[in-house]
Design a protein around this motif. Structure first.
Motif, PDB file in Angstrom:
ATOM      1  N   ARG A 117       0.845  -1.190   0.000  1.00  0.00           N
ATOM      2  CA  ARG A 117       0.000   0.000   0.000  1.00  0.00           C
ATOM      3  C   ARG A 117       0.881   1.242   0.000  1.00  0.00           C
ATOM      4  O   ARG A 117       1.934   1.280   0.647  1.00  0.00           O
ATOM      5  CB  ARG A 117      -0.914   0.013   1.222  1.00  0.00           C
ATOM      6  N   ILE A 118       0.450   2.230  -0.727  1.00  0.00           N
ATOM      7  CA  ILE A 118       1.187   3.478  -0.796  1.00  0.00           C
ATOM      8  C   ILE A 118       0.445   4.485   0.075  1.00  0.00           C
ATOM      9  O   ILE A 118      -0.671   4.902  -0.241  1.00  0.00           O
ATOM     10  CB  ILE A 118       1.301   3.969  -2.252  1.00  0.00           C
ATOM     11  N   GLU A 119       1.067   4.872   1.179  1.00  0.00           N
ATOM     12  CA  GLU A 119       0.376   5.680   2.189  1.00  0.00           C
ATOM     13  C   GLU A 119      -0.109   7.010   1.652  1.00  0.00           C
ATOM     14  O   GLU A 119      -1.187   7.477   2.017  1.00  0.00           O
ATOM     15  CB  GLU A 119       1.295   5.899   3.395  1.00  0.00           C
ATOM     16  N   VAL A 120       0.677   7.636   0.781  1.00  0.00           N
ATOM     17  CA  VAL A 120       0.271   8.946   0.277  1.00  0.00           C
ATOM     18  C   VAL A 120      -1.039   8.853  -0.500  1.00  0.00           C
ATOM     19  O   VAL A 120      -1.844   9.792  -0.499  1.00  0.00           O
ATOM     20  CB  VAL A 120       1.386   9.571  -0.594  1.00  0.00           C
ATOM     21  N   VAL A 121      -1.283   7.703  -1.154  1.00  0.00           N
ATOM     22  CA  VAL A 121      -2.535   7.522  -1.896  1.00  0.00           C
ATOM     23  C   VAL A 121      -3.709   7.419  -0.935  1.00  0.00           C
ATOM     24  O   VAL A 121      -4.773   8.021  -1.169  1.00  0.00           O
ATOM     25  CB  VAL A 121      -2.454   6.275  -2.804  1.00  0.00           C
ATOM     26  N   ASP A 122      -3.541   6.665   0.147  1.00  0.00           N
ATOM     27  CA  ASP A 122      -4.608   6.576   1.151  1.00  0.00           C
ATOM     28  C   ASP A 122      -4.887   7.944   1.772  1.00  0.00           C
ATOM     29  O   ASP A 122      -6.052   8.313   1.980  1.00  0.00           O
ATOM     30  CB  ASP A 122      -4.212   5.592   2.256  1.00  0.00           C
ATOM     31  N   ALA A 123      -3.827   8.692   2.063  1.00  0.00           N
ATOM     32  CA  ALA A 123      -4.003  10.027   2.647  1.00  0.00           C
ATOM     33  C   ALA A 123      -4.693  10.961   1.648  1.00  0.00           C
ATOM     34  O   ALA A 123      -5.576  11.744   2.029  1.00  0.00           O
ATOM     35  CB  ALA A 123      -2.649  10.599   3.061  1.00  0.00           C
ATOM     36  N   LEU A 124      -4.291  10.874   0.385  1.00  0.00           N
ATOM     37  CA  LEU A 124      -4.903  11.713  -0.653  1.00  0.00           C
ATOM     38  C   LEU A 124      -6.368  11.352  -0.849  1.00  0.00           C
ATOM     39  O   LEU A 124      -7.222  12.240  -1.013  1.00  0.00           O
ATOM     40  CB  LEU A 124      -4.135  11.550  -1.965  1.00  0.00           C
ATOM     41  N   ARG A 125      -6.679  10.072  -0.797  1.00  0.00           N
ATOM     42  CA  ARG A 125      -8.079   9.650  -0.892  1.00  0.00           C
ATOM     43  C   ARG A 125      -8.865  10.171   0.306  1.00  0.00           C
ATOM     44  O   ARG A 125     -10.024  10.595   0.168  1.00  0.00           O
ATOM     45  CB  ARG A 125      -8.158   8.127  -0.980  1.00  0.00           C
ATOM     46  N   GLY A 126      -8.242  10.147   1.472  1.00  0.00           N
ATOM     47  CA  GLY A 126      -8.894  10.704   2.656  1.00  0.00           C
ATOM     48  C   GLY A 126      -9.160  12.187   2.505  1.00  0.00           C
ATOM     49  O   GLY A 126     -10.216  12.692   2.906  1.00  0.00           O
ATOM     50  N   PHE A 127      -8.204  12.906   1.912  1.00  0.00           N
ATOM     51  CA  PHE A 127      -8.380  14.336   1.655  1.00  0.00           C
ATOM     52  C   PHE A 127      -9.563  14.574   0.713  1.00  0.00           C
ATOM     53  O   PHE A 127     -10.375  15.485   0.927  1.00  0.00           O
ATOM     54  CB  PHE A 127      -7.100  14.914   1.059  1.00  0.00           C
ATOM     55  N   ALA A 128      -9.661  13.741  -0.331  1.00  0.00           N
ATOM     56  CA  ALA A 128     -10.754  13.894  -1.301  1.00  0.00           C
ATOM     57  C   ALA A 128     -12.107  13.656  -0.639  1.00  0.00           C
ATOM     58  O   ALA A 128     -13.057  14.424  -0.850  1.00  0.00           O
ATOM     59  CB  ALA A 128     -10.553  12.928  -2.475  1.00  0.00           C
ATOM     60  N   ILE A 129     -12.211  12.582   0.163  1.00  0.00           N
ATOM     61  CA  ILE A 129     -13.475  12.283   0.830  1.00  0.00           C
ATOM     62  C   ILE A 129     -13.830  13.369   1.838  1.00  0.00           C
ATOM     63  O   ILE A 129     -14.991  13.773   1.970  1.00  0.00           O
ATOM     64  CB  ILE A 129     -13.399  10.914   1.527  1.00  0.00           C
ATOM     65  N   MET A 130     -12.824  13.881   2.550  1.00  0.00           N
ATOM     66  CA  MET A 130     -13.054  14.963   3.504  1.00  0.00           C
ATOM     67  C   MET A 130     -13.610  16.193   2.792  1.00  0.00           C
ATOM     68  O   MET A 130     -14.601  16.799   3.236  1.00  0.00           O
ATOM     69  CB  MET A 130     -11.757  15.333   4.217  1.00  0.00           C
ATOM     70  N   SER A 131     -12.987  16.587   1.689  1.00  0.00           N
ATOM     71  CA  SER A 131     -13.427  17.791   0.982  1.00  0.00           C
ATOM     72  C   SER A 131     -14.801  17.596   0.347  1.00  0.00           C
ATOM     73  O   SER A 131     -15.610  18.534   0.298  1.00  0.00           O
ATOM     74  CB  SER A 131     -12.397  18.179  -0.081  1.00  0.00           C
ATOM     75  N   ILE A 132     -15.094  16.379  -0.125  1.00  0.00           N
ATOM     76  CA  ILE A 132     -16.434  16.083  -0.649  1.00  0.00           C
ATOM     77  C   ILE A 132     -17.464  16.255   0.457  1.00  0.00           C
ATOM     78  O   ILE A 132     -18.542  16.837   0.247  1.00  0.00           O
ATOM     79  CB  ILE A 132     -16.485  14.652  -1.229  1.00  0.00           C
ATOM     80  N   MET A 133     -17.128  15.759   1.636  1.00  0.00           N
ATOM     81  CA  MET A 133     -18.043  15.855   2.773  1.00  0.00           C
ATOM     82  C   MET A 133     -18.312  17.311   3.159  1.00  0.00           C
ATOM     83  O   MET A 133     -19.459  17.708   3.399  1.00  0.00           O
ATOM     84  CB  MET A 133     -17.456  15.102   3.964  1.00  0.00           C
ATOM     85  N   LEU A 134     -17.263  18.115   3.214  1.00  0.00           N
ATOM     86  CA  LEU A 134     -17.429  19.521   3.564  1.00  0.00           C
ATOM     87  C   LEU A 134     -18.289  20.240   2.528  1.00  0.00           C
ATOM     88  O   LEU A 134     -19.167  21.046   2.871  1.00  0.00           O
ATOM     89  CB  LEU A 134     -16.065  20.197   3.681  1.00  0.00           C
ATOM     90  N   LEU A 135     -18.050  19.942   1.253  1.00  0.00           N
ATOM     91  CA  LEU A 135     -18.806  20.581   0.181  1.00  0.00           C
ATOM     92  C   LEU A 135     -20.276  20.178   0.231  1.00  0.00           C
ATOM     93  O   LEU A 135     -21.172  21.017   0.071  1.00  0.00           O
ATOM     94  CB  LEU A 135     -18.197  20.205  -1.170  1.00  0.00           C
ATOM     95  N   HIS A 136     -20.537  18.894   0.461  1.00  0.00           N
ATOM     96  CA  HIS A 136     -21.920  18.427   0.541  1.00  0.00           C
ATOM     97  C   HIS A 136     -22.656  19.073   1.710  1.00  0.00           C
ATOM     98  O   HIS A 136     -23.844  19.388   1.600  1.00  0.00           O
ATOM     99  CB  HIS A 136     -21.950  16.900   0.680  1.00  0.00           C
ATOM    100  N   ASN A 137     -21.970  19.274   2.819  1.00  0.00           N
ATOM    101  CA  ASN A 137     -22.601  19.945   3.956  1.00  0.00           C
ATOM    102  C   ASN A 137     -22.946  21.381   3.618  1.00  0.00           C
ATOM    103  O   ASN A 137     -24.039  21.859   3.943  1.00  0.00           O
ATOM    104  CB  ASN A 137     -21.681  19.892   5.181  1.00  0.00           C
ATOM    105  N   VAL A 138     -22.025  22.071   2.969  1.00  0.00           N
ATOM    106  CA  VAL A 138     -22.255  23.474   2.634  1.00  0.00           C
ATOM    107  C   VAL A 138     -23.492  23.638   1.749  1.00  0.00           C
ATOM    108  O   VAL A 138     -24.241  24.614   1.882  1.00  0.00           O
ATOM    109  CB  VAL A 138     -21.002  24.069   1.944  1.00  0.00           C
TER     110      VAL A 138
END
Length: 394
Positions: free
Chosen positions: A12-33
């Motif tokens: 597993r490449i950790e930066v990819v998991d972290a980047l995916r986490g960033f994407a899901i986080m930002s999607i969540m914030l946008l959906h809330n807004v």
């Protein structure tokens, strides 16, 4: 035999998991807004809060609108490469299993759609099938195909037709009528009304909107680029890859500026709405991808700095449980904002919703970190994995 199998798997490449986490986080914030697509402006807010809401709304859509989804699409293609490569190393053909995997993703997408009409999992499940016939293509063939898709050929064909037929007036988007119907059941519906409406009118509206805004071409292009990133091992931490991402950051930053100007001002320069609308779709698509590359390259480069890595690496559990988090946020968000739940859409603007989104993110992050201490995968990830590799018998 077990040890040999483990050695054949790509780590597993950790930066990819972290980047995916960033994407899901930002999607969540946008959906809330945006109240999970229940658009409503509360009344009687003080002037300062109205102004703050506008700043938050514009900032969130500038940063993440169309970009977070694009990161997710890029990593979708990368994950396909990793899974296919792991099976190829064992001498297995992954294509049949991947088809079945996409059918399972379709089911997850329909479950998510029941709560949130803007679901993207169903779109990925359909378009992901396009990866099956290209899996053994050369890098050059995949790159050329991705570029052609990214250019939005259908929209350019329409633009040429409109230029050759100056009297032609394009009809309204088909999705508009469906969204108008959706607004009716969202105002007065029960939970059952929401579920039925989302799975029928909502799903059709979402797919039509994606078609009308070029995502049927953009998403597969990003899938293919993600495959190439995997083949070239460009997410691995090496000096050569660091230089690659620096170039990506530089070129995408330079490209984004004129593309953003074109996206923003095409309607001001070209008076004919039929033509300007299509050009805006093209430039918006390109602008979003350019800024997405700024975010991705910037994230990858910063991840290699120890001081930043300590923060970014906290997103790894969130990224590993992306499916669970994506569907969980739809369930929680719809209950918070829709009428069958707390109905907060009536009382919250963009500023309050952003704060709610941040709180929900930290709650989910704590849950993910706790869960992965005793489990290898998230709850839905485990179900998806086991169902993918279900035995069909000898």
């Amino acid at each position: 035999m077990t040890n040999i199998t483990l050695n054949l798997k790509s780590p597993r490449i950790e930066v990819v998991d972290a980047l995916r986490g960033f994407a899901i986080m930002s999607i969540m914030l946008l959906h809330n807004v945006e109240h999970f697509e229940y658009y409503h402006l509360p009344e009687n807010f003080p002037a300062w809060l109205v102004a703050m809401d506008k700043i938050v709304w514009d900032s969130m859509f500038f940063l993440f609108g169309g970009k977070s989804y694009a990161i997710f699409a890029l990593l979708f293609g990368f994950s396909f490469y990793i899974q296919n490569d792991n099976q190829a190393k064992k001498g297995n053909d992954f294509r049949g299993r991947f088809f079945w995997r996409m059918m399972l993703l379709l089911v997850f997408g329909l479950i998510n759609t029941a709560f949130y009409q803007g679901d993207i999992l169903t779109l990925y499940a359909f378009l992901g099938l396009l990866l099956i016939p290209v899996v053994n293509w050369s890098n050059k063939a995949i790159f050329i195909t991705a570029i052609i898709l990214m250019l939005q050929p259908l929209e350019w064909a329409r633009c040429i037709y409109y230029i050759l037929n100056p009297d032609y007036v394009a009809p309204p988007n088909l999705s508009n009528g469906y969204y108008e119907s959706i607004a009716l059941f969202m105002k007065n519906g029960s939970f059952v009304d929401y579920v039925v409406g989302n799975l029928t009118l909502g799903k059709i509206a979402s797919l039509l909107w994606s078609w009308e805004n070029g995502r049927f071409f953009q998403a597969p292009a990003l899938f293919l680029f993600g495959m190439l990133l995997g083949r070239k091992q460009l997410f691995n931490i090496t000096d050569a890859n660091q230089q690659f991402w620096k170039k990506v950051l530089l070129y995408s930053s330079i490209l984004f500026i004129p593309l953003f100007v074109l996206k923003t001002h095409t309607v001001d320069v070209i008076a004919r709405v039929t033509l300007s609308n299509k050009l805006t779709i093209i430039f918006t698509s390109w602008s979003n991808v350019a800024f997405m590359l700024v975010l991705v390259s910037g994230f990858v480069l910063l991840y290699q700095k120890d001081s930043v890595n300590k923060v970014f690496s906290k997103l790894i559990p969130f990224g590993k449980m992306s499916l669970t988090n994506y569907i969980m946020q739809s369930m929680i968000g719809s209950f918070l904002y829709y009428r069958y739940g707390l109905g907060l859409f009536e009382y919250t603007g963009a500023t309050y919703c952003l704060l709610i989104g941040i709180v929900l993110f930290f709650i989910q992050l704590i849950f993910c970190t706790w869960w992965l201490k005793t489990h290898k995968q998230g709850p839905l990830e485990t179900i998806w994995y086991k169902a993918t590799w279900i035995s069909w018998g000898k």
